[in-house]
Motif scaffolding. Structure first.
Motif, PDB file in Angstrom:
ATOM      1  N   PRO A  13       0.848  -1.196   0.000  1.00  0.00           N
ATOM      2  CA  PRO A  13       0.000   0.000   0.000  1.00  0.00           C
ATOM      3  C   PRO A  13       0.890   1.255   0.000  1.00  0.00           C
ATOM      4  N   GLU A  14       0.664   2.137  -0.942  1.00  0.00           N
ATOM      5  CA  GLU A  14       1.534   3.297  -1.167  1.00  0.00           C
ATOM      6  C   GLU A  14       1.674   4.193   0.066  1.00  0.00           C
ATOM      7  N   GLN A  15       0.582   4.487   0.733  1.00  0.00           N
ATOM      8  CA  GLN A  15       0.622   5.388   1.889  1.00  0.00           C
ATOM      9  C   GLN A  15       1.448   4.782   3.027  1.00  0.00           C
ATOM     10  N   GLU A  16       1.254   3.505   3.308  1.00  0.00           N
ATOM     11  CA  GLU A  16       2.003   2.838   4.372  1.00  0.00           C
ATOM     12  C   GLU A  16       3.480   2.722   4.021  1.00  0.00           C
ATOM     13  N   LEU A  17       3.779   2.457   2.753  1.00  0.00           N
ATOM     14  CA  LEU A  17       5.164   2.363   2.301  1.00  0.00           C
ATOM     15  C   LEU A  17       5.876   3.700   2.469  1.00  0.00           C
ATOM     16  N   GLU A  18       5.245   4.774   2.069  1.00  0.00           N
ATOM     17  CA  GLU A  18       5.854   6.105   2.193  1.00  0.00           C
ATOM     18  C   GLU A  18       6.079   6.477   3.659  1.00  0.00           C
ATOM     19  N   LYS A  19       5.132   6.163   4.527  1.00  0.00           N
ATOM     20  CA  LYS A  19       5.294   6.445   5.954  1.00  0.00           C
ATOM     21  C   LYS A  19       6.452   5.630   6.534  1.00  0.00           C
ATOM     22  N   ALA A  20       6.559   4.374   6.145  1.00  0.00           N
ATOM     23  CA  ALA A  20       7.663   3.533   6.613  1.00  0.00           C
ATOM     24  C   ALA A  20       9.006   4.107   6.185  1.00  0.00           C
ATOM     25  N   ILE A  21       9.097   4.587   4.976  1.00  0.00           N
ATOM     26  CA  ILE A  21      10.341   5.174   4.472  1.00  0.00           C
ATOM     27  C   ILE A  21      10.690   6.433   5.258  1.00  0.00           C
ATOM     28  N   GLN A  22       9.725   7.323   5.461  1.00  0.00           N
ATOM     29  CA  GLN A  22       9.986   8.572   6.179  1.00  0.00           C
ATOM     30  C   GLN A  22      10.404   8.320   7.628  1.00  0.00           C
ATOM     31  N   GLU A  23       9.735   7.404   8.304  1.00  0.00           N
ATOM     32  CA  GLU A  23      10.063   7.116   9.706  1.00  0.00           C
ATOM     33  C   GLU A  23      11.426   6.423   9.823  1.00  0.00           C
ATOM     34  N   THR A  24      11.723   5.538   8.883  1.00  0.00           N
ATOM     35  CA  THR A  24      13.004   4.833   8.918  1.00  0.00           C
ATOM     36  C   THR A  24      14.168   5.791   8.710  1.00  0.00           C
ATOM     37  N   LYS A  25      14.000   6.778   7.875  1.00  0.00           N
ATOM     38  CA  LYS A  25      15.066   7.756   7.633  1.00  0.00           C
ATOM     39  C   LYS A  25      15.398   8.547   8.896  1.00  0.00           C
ATOM     40  N   LYS A  26      14.490   8.586   9.862  1.00  0.00           N
ATOM     41  CA  LYS A  26      14.736   9.307  11.125  1.00  0.00           C
ATOM     42  C   LYS A  26      15.258   8.390  12.228  1.00  0.00           C
ATOM     43  N   ALA A  27      15.248   7.084  11.991  1.00  0.00           N
ATOM     44  CA  ALA A  27      15.578   6.105  13.037  1.00  0.00           C
ATOM     45  C   ALA A  27      17.078   6.049  13.320  1.00  0.00           C
ATOM     46  N   ASP A  28      17.426   5.826  14.590  1.00  0.00           N
ATOM     47  CA  ASP A  28      18.832   5.611  14.931  1.00  0.00           C
ATOM     48  C   ASP A  28      19.129   4.130  15.152  1.00  0.00           C
ATOM     49  N   LEU A  29      18.097   3.292  15.064  1.00  0.00           N
ATOM     50  CA  LEU A  29      18.250   1.853  15.163  1.00  0.00           C
ATOM     51  C   LEU A  29      17.119   1.188  14.386  1.00  0.00           C
ATOM     52  N   CYS A  30      17.482   0.172  13.603  1.00  0.00           N
ATOM     53  CA  CYS A  30      16.477  -0.609  12.890  1.00  0.00           C
ATOM     54  C   CYS A  30      16.780  -2.077  13.150  1.00  0.00           C
ATOM     55  N   VAL A  31      15.806  -2.800  13.717  1.00  0.00           N
ATOM     56  CA  VAL A  31      15.944  -4.217  14.016  1.00  0.00           C
ATOM     57  C   VAL A  31      15.014  -4.989  13.089  1.00  0.00           C
ATOM     58  N   VAL A  32      15.579  -5.952  12.379  1.00  0.00           N
ATOM     59  CA  VAL A  32      14.821  -6.769  11.433  1.00  0.00           C
ATOM     60  C   VAL A  32      14.757  -8.189  11.979  1.00  0.00           C
ATOM     61  N   PHE A  33      13.561  -8.732  12.123  1.00  0.00           N
ATOM     62  CA  PHE A  33      13.364 -10.083  12.648  1.00  0.00           C
ATOM     63  C   PHE A  33      12.859 -11.014  11.557  1.00  0.00           C
ATOM     64  N   GLY A  34      13.547 -12.132  11.358  1.00  0.00           N
ATOM     65  CA  GLY A  34      13.056 -13.203  10.505  1.00  0.00           C
ATOM     66  C   GLY A  34      12.771 -12.820   9.082  1.00  0.00           C
ATOM     67  N   SER A  35      13.699 -12.157   8.443  1.00  0.00           N
ATOM     68  CA  SER A  35      13.491 -11.760   7.056  1.00  0.00           C
ATOM     69  C   SER A  35      14.706 -12.136   6.216  1.00  0.00           C
ATOM     70  N   SER A  36      14.463 -12.631   5.030  1.00  0.00           N
ATOM     71  CA  SER A  36      15.554 -12.942   4.106  1.00  0.00           C
ATOM     72  C   SER A  36      16.145 -11.662   3.519  1.00  0.00           C
ATOM     73  N   MET A  37      15.440 -10.564   3.688  1.00  0.00           N
ATOM     74  CA  MET A  37      15.866  -9.268   3.146  1.00  0.00           C
ATOM     75  C   MET A  37      16.103  -9.365   1.637  1.00  0.00           C
ATOM     76  N   SER A  38      15.210 -10.056   0.942  1.00  0.00           N
ATOM     77  CA  SER A  38      15.402 -10.249  -0.488  1.00  0.00           C
ATOM     78  C   SER A  38      14.232  -9.773  -1.349  1.00  0.00           C
ATOM     79  N   VAL A  39      13.165  -9.274  -0.728  1.00  0.00           N
ATOM     80  CA  VAL A  39      12.008  -8.820  -1.492  1.00  0.00           C
ATOM     81  C   VAL A  39      11.942  -7.295  -1.456  1.00  0.00           C
ATOM     82  N   SER A  40      12.089  -6.703  -2.616  1.00  0.00           N
ATOM     83  CA  SER A  40      12.078  -5.246  -2.737  1.00  0.00           C
ATOM     84  C   SER A  40      10.633  -4.773  -2.911  1.00  0.00           C
TER      85      SER A  40
END
Length: 80
Positions: A13-40
């Motif tokens: 969903p475009e709105q949720e994706l854009e919000k995730a991008i904006q919030e992540t750019k402000k983050a000082d820590l990002c924790v990823v659980f259980g992901s292959s990190m292979s799907v763009s």
């Protein structure tokens, strides 16, 4: 019942994706659980904390990912 799963080939969903991008750019820590990190584009979002804000990246996953080196580069780490 309605699921909230994005199946292969479906767009995020475009709105949720854009919000995730904006919030992540402000983050000082990002924790990823259980992901292959292979799907763009979802796999690109966690790296934004490191590249845009010098935040740390931590990946918790059993298999290695193509982003494991970025964990070390950011001062974070990989578990699994």
């Amino acid at each position: 019942l309605r699921d909230s799963i994005i199946n292969f080939g479906e767009n995020l969903p475009e709105q949720e994706l854009e919000k995730a991008i904006q919030e992540t750019k402000k983050a000082d820590l990002c924790v990823v659980f259980g992901s292959s990190m292979s799907v763009s584009p979802a796999c690109d979002i966690p790296l934004m904390a490191y590249t845009h804000n010098k935040g740390k990246l931590v990946i918790v996953n059993l298999q290695y990912t193509s982003y494991d080196q970025e964990c070390e580069n950011s001062g974070g780490f990989r578990i699994g």
